[in-house]
Design a protein around this motif. Structure first.
Motif, PDB file in Angstrom:
ATOM      1  N   SER A   1       1.719   0.156   8.079  1.00  0.00           N
ATOM      2  CA  SER A   1       1.912  -0.024   6.638  1.00  0.00           C
ATOM      3  C   SER A   1       0.802  -0.808   5.968  1.00  0.00           C
ATOM      4  O   SER A   1       0.730  -0.861   4.757  1.00  0.00           O
ATOM      5  CB  SER A   1       3.245  -0.732   6.390  1.00  0.00           C
ATOM      6  OG  SER A   1       3.158  -2.066   6.857  1.00  0.00           O
TER       7      SER A   1
ATOM      8  N   THR B   1       0.785  -1.234   0.000  1.00  0.00           N
ATOM      9  CA  THR B   1       0.000   0.000   0.000  1.00  0.00           C
ATOM     10  C   THR B   1       0.817   1.284   0.000  1.00  0.00           C
ATOM     11  O   THR B   1       0.285   2.344  -0.308  1.00  0.00           O
ATOM     12  CB  THR B   1      -0.951   0.033   1.214  1.00  0.00           C
ATOM     13  OG1 THR B   1      -0.169  -0.076   2.418  1.00  0.00           O
ATOM     14  CG2 THR B   1      -1.947  -1.111   1.147  1.00  0.00           C
ATOM     15  N   ARG B   2       2.094   1.230   0.355  1.00  0.00           N
ATOM     16  CA  ARG B   2       2.897   2.456   0.385  1.00  0.00           C
ATOM     17  C   ARG B   2       4.374   2.149   0.484  1.00  0.00           C
ATOM     18  O   ARG B   2       4.781   1.026   0.758  1.00  0.00           O
ATOM     19  CB  ARG B   2       2.469   3.374   1.528  1.00  0.00           C
ATOM     20  CG  ARG B   2       2.848   2.860   2.904  1.00  0.00           C
ATOM     21  CD  ARG B   2       2.235   3.652   4.018  1.00  0.00           C
ATOM     22  NE  ARG B   2       2.988   4.855   4.308  1.00  0.00           N
ATOM     23  CZ  ARG B   2       2.871   5.548   5.419  1.00  0.00           C
ATOM     24  NH1 ARG B   2       2.024   5.175   6.342  1.00  0.00           N
ATOM     25  NH2 ARG B   2       3.576   6.623   5.622  1.00  0.00           N
TER      26      ARG B   2
END
Length: 67
Positions: A57, A30-31
């Protein structure tokens, strides 16, 4: 190795001190987080940051991390 060893200092803070704060340190589905974000972000202030990074996260609790 010293009697007390802070892994966050070696793995994260050292990178920032050496001018690598903008380099990618962690990539999740996701990031991505840079060394600078790990050192200065809302998850800083822990003597060992990896558990907080994992929690923020979006990775599964059972996910494995390579450091």
């Amino acid at each position: 190795m010293p009697e007390l060893f802070n892994a966050a200092d070696w793995l994260v803070d050292r990178q920032v001190d050496e001018g690598n704060g903008g380099r990618t340190a962690v990539v999740t589905p996701t990031r991505s987080l840079t060394y600078g974000e790990l050192a200065e972000g809302p998850i800083s202030g822990s003597s060992w940051k990896a558990p907080r990074v994992a929690r923020h996260s979006g990775t599964a609790r059972s996910a494995r991390w390579a450091l």
